[in-house]
Design an enzyme around this catalytic site. Structure first.
Site, mmCIF file in Angstrom:
data_model
loop_
_atom_site.group_PDB
_atom_site.id
_atom_site.type_symbol
_atom_site.label_atom_id
_atom_site.label_comp_id
_atom_site.label_asym_id
_atom_site.label_seq_id
_atom_site.Cartn_x
_atom_site.Cartn_y
_atom_site.Cartn_z
ATOM 1 N N GLU A 44 32.991 35.256 36.509
ATOM 2 C CA GLU A 44 33.619 36.552 36.718
ATOM 3 C C GLU A 44 34.685 36.742 35.632
ATOM 4 O O GLU A 44 35.296 35.780 35.170
ATOM 5 C CB GLU A 44 34.273 36.548 38.097
ATOM 6 C CG GLU A 44 35.070 37.776 38.471
ATOM 7 C CD GLU A 44 35.820 37.597 39.783
ATOM 8 O OE1 GLU A 44 36.051 38.593 40.465
ATOM 9 O OE2 GLU A 44 36.167 36.439 40.137
ATOM 10 N N LYS A 94 30.851 44.006 42.484
ATOM 11 C CA LYS A 94 31.436 43.172 43.539
ATOM 12 C C LYS A 94 31.779 44.005 44.768
ATOM 13 O O LYS A 94 32.492 45.010 44.684
ATOM 14 C CB LYS A 94 32.687 42.495 42.983
ATOM 15 C CG LYS A 94 33.374 41.510 43.916
ATOM 16 C CD LYS A 94 34.575 40.913 43.183
ATOM 17 C CE LYS A 94 35.336 39.904 44.030
ATOM 18 N NZ LYS A 94 36.512 39.394 43.294
ATOM 19 N N CYS A 119 32.609 35.714 43.351
ATOM 20 C CA CYS A 119 33.885 35.138 43.787
ATOM 21 C C CYS A 119 34.181 35.330 45.278
ATOM 22 O O CYS A 119 33.602 34.665 46.116
ATOM 23 C CB CYS A 119 35.012 35.685 42.916
ATOM 24 S SG CYS A 119 36.506 34.638 42.892
#
Length: 262
Positions: free
Chosen positions: A40, A106, A142
């Site tokens: 990321e 995300k 993440c």
């Protein structure tokens, strides 16, 4: 499937980070990997204003990554930032090369541990998978790792491998949480989890700072939750061979998809 995780320390300069991507893509290709995963925020580390560096998926930064992937002949996953249209950006995974072209925004934003990602980042809405050499690969980023429902949704769509680029925040207990969460998501799904974190900036003389800038410890967990391979804190390339048939075997034995009710 042979994959590689490129654990790097991204700087605040997207141009310099392209040089890192080029270097590690070539190493991964030389090692025979079909897929190389970057962390990321590979475009630009957290801790600086992201609006000025955000570019659309057809902008110059992503176009350069496409050229690097095409030249090496493998698929690249790299974290970048794209404009959201409301003054914020989106935390985006670019997937390109090897006959694949896709992206994922995300979904779960890191509004935790005193950090508010949603102040500057707009959430995505749709899970995403890609097909690579006949295998389905799921995409997550993440903080998504704390939400098993997303991972089971990806597994339900056929993902035998789920890639997880990250820039994990440092702090008490955070390394333990990283290891537990990645391995738990493998058990939840009966899938390989390929989790690529930013290297710890302290390992190369930098500072962690207040923003989540990575702790290293990138790893691949197999469908039974065992660690296939793992890196330490410093930059490096992890190469792993995945026996994708093990995903079906794990799901058959544990029943994690067949028996779920929610």
């Amino acid at each position: 499937m042979r994959i590689a995780l490129a654990q790097v320390v991204s700087s605040t300069d997207p141009e310099d980070n392209l040089k890192l991507i080029d270097q590690y893509v070539r190493q991964a290709a030389d090692a025979g990997a079909r897929l190389v995963v970057f962390p990321e925020a590979a475009m630009c580390r957290f801790g600086v204003p992201l609006g000025p560096v955000a570019e659309p998926l057809d902008g110059p930064w992503a176009t350069r990554v496409r050229a690097i992937a095409a030249d090496a002949g493998i698929t690249v996953v790299a974290g970048m930032f794209t404009p959201a249209g409301d003054g914020r950006v989106r935390n985006t995974l670019l997937v390109t090369g090897g006959g694949v072209e896709a992206s994922y925004d995300k979904i779960h934003l890191f509004d935790a541990f005193g950090f508010a990602e949603s102040d500057t980042v707009a959430p995505g809405a749709e899970p995403a998978t890609v097909d690579l050499d006949g295998a389905t690969v799921g995409l997550a980023t993440c903080y998504d790792v704390r939400f098993p429902g997303l991972f089971q949704e990806l597994a339900g769509r056929g993902a035998a491998v789920i890639v997880l680029p990250a820039s994990w925040g440092a702090g008490p207990g955070k390394r333990d949480q990283w290891d537990v969460l990645v391995r738990a998501r493998a058990l939840d799904t009966g899938a390989f989890i390929a989790a690529c974190d930013q290297a710890d900036p302290r390992s190369v003389g930098g500072e962690a700072g207040k923003a989540p800038t990575g702790i290293g410890a990138s790893l691949v967990a197999d469908p039974f939750g065992a660690v296939v391979a793992q890196l330490d804190a410093e930059p490096g390339l992890l190469v792993a061979d995945l026996e994708l048939d093990r995903a079906g075997a794990a799901r058959g034995r544990t029943g994690v998809l067949a028996n779920r009710r929610f």
